[in-house]
Design a protein around this motif. Structure first.
Motif, mmCIF file in Angstrom:
data_model
loop_
_atom_site.group_PDB
_atom_site.id
_atom_site.type_symbol
_atom_site.label_atom_id
_atom_site.label_comp_id
_atom_site.label_asym_id
_atom_site.label_seq_id
_atom_site.Cartn_x
_atom_site.Cartn_y
_atom_site.Cartn_z
ATOM 1 N N THR A 143 10.509 68.758 33.004
ATOM 2 C CA THR A 143 10.279 69.671 34.128
ATOM 3 C C THR A 143 8.863 70.217 34.140
ATOM 4 N N VAL A 144 8.070 69.938 33.096
ATOM 5 C CA VAL A 144 6.699 70.437 33.011
ATOM 6 C C VAL A 144 5.767 69.502 33.775
ATOM 7 N N GLU A 145 5.012 70.069 34.710
ATOM 8 C CA GLU A 145 4.050 69.285 35.485
ATOM 9 C C GLU A 145 2.741 69.114 34.734
ATOM 10 N N ARG A 146 2.275 70.192 34.103
ATOM 11 C CA ARG A 146 1.039 70.121 33.329
ATOM 12 C C ARG A 146 0.968 71.336 32.402
ATOM 13 N N VAL A 147 0.045 71.243 31.442
ATOM 14 C CA VAL A 147 -0.232 72.333 30.521
ATOM 15 C C VAL A 147 -1.731 72.599 30.540
ATOM 16 N N GLU A 148 -2.103 73.884 30.622
ATOM 17 C CA GLU A 148 -3.511 74.290 30.626
ATOM 18 C C GLU A 148 -3.764 75.167 29.410
ATOM 19 N N ALA A 149 -4.923 75.026 28.795
ATOM 20 C CA ALA A 149 -5.248 75.811 27.605
ATOM 21 C C ALA A 149 -6.704 76.251 27.669
ATOM 22 N N VAL A 150 -6.938 77.579 27.727
ATOM 23 C CA VAL A 150 -8.297 78.107 27.748
ATOM 24 C C VAL A 150 -8.599 78.746 26.395
ATOM 25 N N THR A 154 -12.940 83.655 29.431
ATOM 26 C CA THR A 154 -12.375 84.713 30.265
ATOM 27 C C THR A 154 -10.989 85.154 29.808
ATOM 28 N N GLY A 155 -10.459 84.542 28.764
ATOM 29 C CA GLY A 155 -9.110 84.876 28.320
ATOM 30 C C GLY A 155 -8.933 86.326 27.928
ATOM 31 N N SER A 156 -10.010 86.977 27.479
ATOM 32 C CA SER A 156 -9.912 88.363 27.038
ATOM 33 C C SER A 156 -9.755 89.335 28.205
ATOM 34 N N LEU A 157 -9.922 88.873 29.457
ATOM 35 C CA LEU A 157 -9.788 89.750 30.626
ATOM 36 C C LEU A 157 -8.432 89.638 31.306
ATOM 37 N N PHE A 158 -7.895 88.446 31.387
ATOM 38 C CA PHE A 158 -6.714 88.217 32.208
ATOM 39 C C PHE A 158 -5.451 88.167 31.360
ATOM 40 N N SER A 159 -4.325 88.228 32.076
ATOM 41 C CA SER A 159 -3.021 88.107 31.432
ATOM 42 C C SER A 159 -2.883 89.145 30.316
ATOM 43 N N ALA A 160 -2.535 88.704 29.111
ATOM 44 C CA ALA A 160 -2.343 89.633 27.996
ATOM 45 C C ALA A 160 -3.653 90.012 27.318
ATOM 46 N N GLY A 161 -4.787 89.500 27.809
ATOM 47 C CA GLY A 161 -6.073 89.817 27.193
ATOM 48 C C GLY A 161 -6.279 89.096 25.884
ATOM 49 N N GLN A 162 -5.773 87.867 25.771
ATOM 50 C CA GLN A 162 -5.861 87.102 24.523
ATOM 51 C C GLN A 162 -7.274 86.529 24.352
ATOM 52 N N PRO A 163 -8.025 86.952 23.305
ATOM 53 C CA PRO A 163 -9.380 86.409 23.113
ATOM 54 C C PRO A 163 -9.398 85.029 22.479
ATOM 55 N N GLY A 164 -8.244 84.573 21.959
ATOM 56 C CA GLY A 164 -8.194 83.281 21.284
ATOM 57 C C GLY A 164 -7.856 82.148 22.236
ATOM 58 N N LEU A 165 -6.581 81.782 22.290
ATOM 59 C CA LEU A 165 -6.115 80.658 23.098
ATOM 60 C C LEU A 165 -4.976 81.121 23.998
ATOM 61 N N THR A 166 -5.102 80.857 25.291
ATOM 62 C CA THR A 166 -4.024 81.116 26.238
ATOM 63 C C THR A 166 -3.558 79.780 26.802
ATOM 64 N N VAL A 167 -2.256 79.511 26.663
ATOM 65 C CA VAL A 167 -1.671 78.235 27.090
ATOM 66 C C VAL A 167 -0.717 78.510 28.238
ATOM 67 N N ASN A 168 -0.962 77.871 29.367
ATOM 68 C CA ASN A 168 -0.128 78.052 30.553
ATOM 69 C C ASN A 168 0.698 76.792 30.800
ATOM 70 N N VAL A 169 2.020 76.944 30.798
ATOM 71 C CA VAL A 169 2.933 75.835 31.076
ATOM 72 C C VAL A 169 3.311 75.913 32.551
ATOM 73 N N VAL A 170 2.923 74.899 33.314
ATOM 74 C CA VAL A 170 3.142 74.888 34.761
ATOM 75 C C VAL A 170 4.322 73.981 35.073
#
Length: 813
Positions: A143-150, A154-170
């Motif tokens: 059911t997963v279309e793609r996975v994104e990993a930053v 900018t990860g420290s600003l958005f979402s939970a403010g994670q400065p390391g790795l943010t992985v988005n399962v789409v």
């Protein structure tokens, strides 16, 4: 040795060829018509709005399509992150219990600097709690279309403010056409799995998708009982508002558990080479077995280790995006997760040794072995005092968790300027019940059998060392209820100065609040359950102390500034500085309050991360290249490790410099070579372990190699009505250390995976994939429950999984 050198040479040549060929293709290719799927690749993670072209992103991001995920053939959610440069993912712990490390960020394990999102929203606000990291709460399926990993940026600003790795399962969503997919797969270690999904329209503007998987088996490390079982189902409805926006409602239920794979005995030679322990297969062996599946410990607690490590959770959410008036958009992302994430495991604490030596360890100096027998059957163990034995703890960790997240923002676009302001809130909780220790005496063998031992102490007294195999009771206990909340305000401005030059900057203020009521055995003392000093197994059983309370509040600013310059639609560069923060979570504060240092220092400090990075991006019909140089500085890092069942603190700073490369070349139709690599120089500075006793300044950051790379050639061709494809991946992981003291060396290793698939009439697909085809003995962990080296001879370590094959048949419409 000759075989390894040859593989190294060939892979190095392919890797070099990729980056030599890229500029050549950039000079000769017709770049006016690049491949649409490459140039128009859209990423959402790390952005303020609905997304951006990857080629336009002014930060380091990796995207993986469903086809790329299939070819990576990951053994777990965390295993997929091996494909992301700058990330060291250890999936040798099984489907759950992964360790994920990012860009030299120091941590003792789990995934302290990794946040997973579902459809752009964090699935669980704390990135890591002890015995729980984000990848445990989500599975990859069809059911997963793609996975994104930053990474960073900018990860420290958005979402939970994670400065390391943010992985988005789409996830996939429904469209105008009814579509469906079903796949059945089977492995050579007897796991069977079914995946399916269906999607389509509900009306002209609304679509649906529902799907998931179910699997069961014993696992590649077979404990001789059903250790892997469960599934996941995901559903969503997506509606478009006539070009002005969209809304998506989703729900996902996960009920899956598997064996928690831990270190096993291996042999380390004096020259640093590692080989299998006699009689113990490094790729398939496990200590778990029928003897230890169901046990009753010395305090009468019965556990079934087939429950393993996993999650039984529901995750629901909504993503809303709407243009209120021309130039002004409102976005809302909300999610809720609730359920249980338990861990039961057989945790080895020491390498195999003789029964005579074990008698001295259990009874003290002068103690000698009187008898050694199997618990089941009662027969004497062959070899007597020379028999090889070991101890392992039967650990129980129960967690009932919940998390609510909402992220609201307004985006205003006027001319070449785009301004976004938002509010983020999360409330989360964890109700913990732990009982660690509970050590059992085992024969040093696969599917180890329980042993009973009696001995004679130095004074001549007869002593009973075990009860039904247990040599001790609970050694570290926790009863706690933690509640936390974070709220943050953020603002980001993006200005397109010229058609080629774009700059952006942003700030985030975040408040972190934790309240907890808990008790631990650290302040509860120990008791002799039966009052008899000659029954050694229950002489020092811990008890819980009085309740204590945690009330913690702190706040911090994060910010970033970046610039992106496009020489053309296909070639661009970026540069960025960012300051991020990582707040202490429940476990740090539990130990900080125990020693009364919850005053903004030590384990209660807010970790600060400064990141400087610059990158090159190239996307053409024939080649893609993404290259990033970064430098990180860390202060206020803090972790705890259980050493001899006692929490031991580590805190301080570190610095890291690295280069990340990833790309692909497509020299002719159907053929491609993809590659990714990382060079990392990460070391501690003013970093102390052992509750401040050991200065590790200058040591290499644990578990992260200086060199890591992977090369994946693939070839697809159409023959009549068939479309066969073949692909392979050679991965190299360099030398590293299991511990921050740099006493436990993990030697470099190679891993070769490959697969072949055949598309039949565009409806049916047959495939076989193989993992670790050379059955490499590659270590990902030493013995994390000691400080210091393990010497030579028999040691404890966790190898990668052995050679395995998966066969699948899929049909789609």
């Amino acid at each position: 040795m000759q075989k390894i050198s040859y593989r190294h040479l060939m892979a190095g040549a392919a890797f070099s060829a990729l980056f030599i060929a890229v500029p050549a293709f950039a000079q000769t290719a017709d770049t006016s018509a690049p491949a649409a799927d490459e140039i128009e690749e859209i990423v959402v993670v790390g952005t303020a709005g609905a997304g951006t072209r990857r080629q336009d992103a002014s930060f380091a991001v990796t995207t993986l399509s469903s086809d790329a995920i299939t070819r990576a053939a990951p053994n777990s959610t965390a295993d997929l992150l091996r494909t992301v440069p700058g990330v060291m993912a250890e999936s040798s712990g099984g489907q759950n219990g992964a360790n994920i490390f990012v860009r030299g960020y120091p941590s003792g394990g789990d995934a302290q600097f990794v946040t997973f999102q579902m459809a752009g929203t964090p699935i669980f606000a704390p990135p890591t709690l002890s015995f729980l990291e984000n990848s445990q709460l989500i599975r990859l399926d069809e059911t997963v279309e793609r996975v994104e990993a930053v990474r960073g940026g900018t990860g420290s600003l958005f979402s939970a403010g994670q400065p390391g790795l943010t992985v988005n399962v789409v996830p996939r969503t429904g469209g105008a056409t009814l579509k469906g997919f079903a796949k059945l797969s089977y492995t050579d270690f007897d796991e069977i799995r079914g995946d399916a999904w269906i999607s389509g329209p509900l009306d002209d503007s609304t679509g649906f998708m529902v799907g998931g998987y179910y699997a069961q088996g014993n696992g590649i490390r077979d404990p001789r009982y059903r250790a892997e079982k469960g599934g996941q189902i995901t559903a969503n409805i997506h509606h478009d508002f006539d070009g002005r926006g969209s809304v998506e409602v989703y729900a996902r239920y996960l009920n899956d558990r598997g064996q928690w794979l831990l270190p096993i005995p291996v042999v380390s030679d004096s020259n640093g080479k590692v080989r299998a322990y006699p009689g113990f297969d490094h790729g398939t062996g496990t200590l778990n077995g029928p003897d230890t599946q169901i046990t009753t410990n010395v305090v009468g607690r019965t556990l079934n280790l087939s429950e393993g490590r996993g999650a039984k959770v529901i995750n629901t959410g909504i993503a809303f995006d709407y243009e209120l008036v021309d130039g002004l958009r409102f976005r809302e992302r909300t999610s809720y997760l609730g359920g249980n994430a338990d861990t039961l495991g057989l945790v080895p604490v020491e390498a195999p040794t003789s029964a005579a030596t074990m008698a001295t360890r259990l009874g003290g100096a002068g103690s000698t072995l009187a008898s050694l027998s199997y618990v089941n059957g009662g027969t004497a163990v062959a070899g007597g005092a020379d028999a090889q034995v070991m101890r392992a703890g039967i650990w129980e960790v129960r967690k009932k968790i919940s998390s609510f997240v909402t992220d609201s923002s307004l985006e205003w676009t006027a001319g070449n300027n785009k301004l976004t302001g938002g509010f983020y809130y999360t409330g989360f909780s964890s109700r913990d019940v732990w009982a660690l220790g509970n050590q059992v005496l085992l024969a040093a063998e696969p599917n180890a059998r329980l042993l009973n031992m009696t001995l004679t102490n130095g004074a001549g007294a007869q002593q009973t060392a075990t009860l039904n195999g247990f040599s001790s009771g609970p050694a570290f206990q926790v009863r706690g209820f933690y509640q936390g909340s974070d709220y943050a305000f953020y603002a980001v401005d993006e200005l397109q100065i010229t058609p080629e030059l774009r700059i952006d900057g942003g700030v985030r203020w975040q408040r972190h609040v934790i309240d907890a009521t808990l008790s631990t055995s650290a302040n509860g003392g120990t008791v002799n359950l039966d009052g008899d000093p000659n029954t050694l197994y229950d002489n020092s059983v811990t008890r819980l102390g009085e309740n204590r309370f945690i009330n913690y509040k702190d706040s911090a600013w994060s910010w970033t500034a970046g610039a992106n310059y496009d020489f053309s639609r296909e070639i661009g560069v970026f540069a960025r500085y960012s300051r991020g923060n990582s707040f202490p979570q429940f476990d740090n504060l539990r130990e900080a309050s125990a020693v009364n240092i919850a005053d903004g220092t030590g384990l209660a400090a807010v970790a600060k991360v400064d990141t400087y990075e610059a990158g090159l991006k190239l996307s053409t019909r024939f080649a893609n290249l993404y290259a990033t140089v970064f430098h990180n500085k860390f202060d206020g890092l803090a972790t705890t490790t259980l050493i001899n069942n006692v929490p031991v603190s580590s805190n301080g700073g570190a610095k890291a410099t690295g280069v990340e490369l990833e790309g692909v070349i497509r020299p002719f139709a159907g053929f491609s070579i993809a590659a990714a690599g990382t060079w990392l120089d990460a070391s501690y500075r003013d970093f102390f372990t052992g509750n401040g006793a050991i200065d590790n300044t200058g040591n290499q950051v644990q578990r992260q190699p200086k060199w890591a790379w992977r090369v994946t050639p693939a070839y697809e061709v159409e023959i009549g009505g068939l479309k066969p494809a073949i692909f392979a991946t050679l991965q190299y992981t360099g030398d590293r250390f299991s511990d921050p003291e740099n006493n436990q060396v993990l030697p470099h290793f190679y891993q070769l995976d490959a697969g072949i698939s055949v598309d039949i009439n565009e409806r049916v697909k047959l495939a076989v994939t193989g993992n670790n085809l050379t059955d490499e003995l590659g270590l990902t962990e030493g013995n994390p429950r000691i400080i210091g080296g393990q010497g030579t001879g028999a040691i404890l370590a966790r190898p990668i999984l052995g050679r395995s094959f998966r066969f699948s048949a899929a049909v789609s419409f």
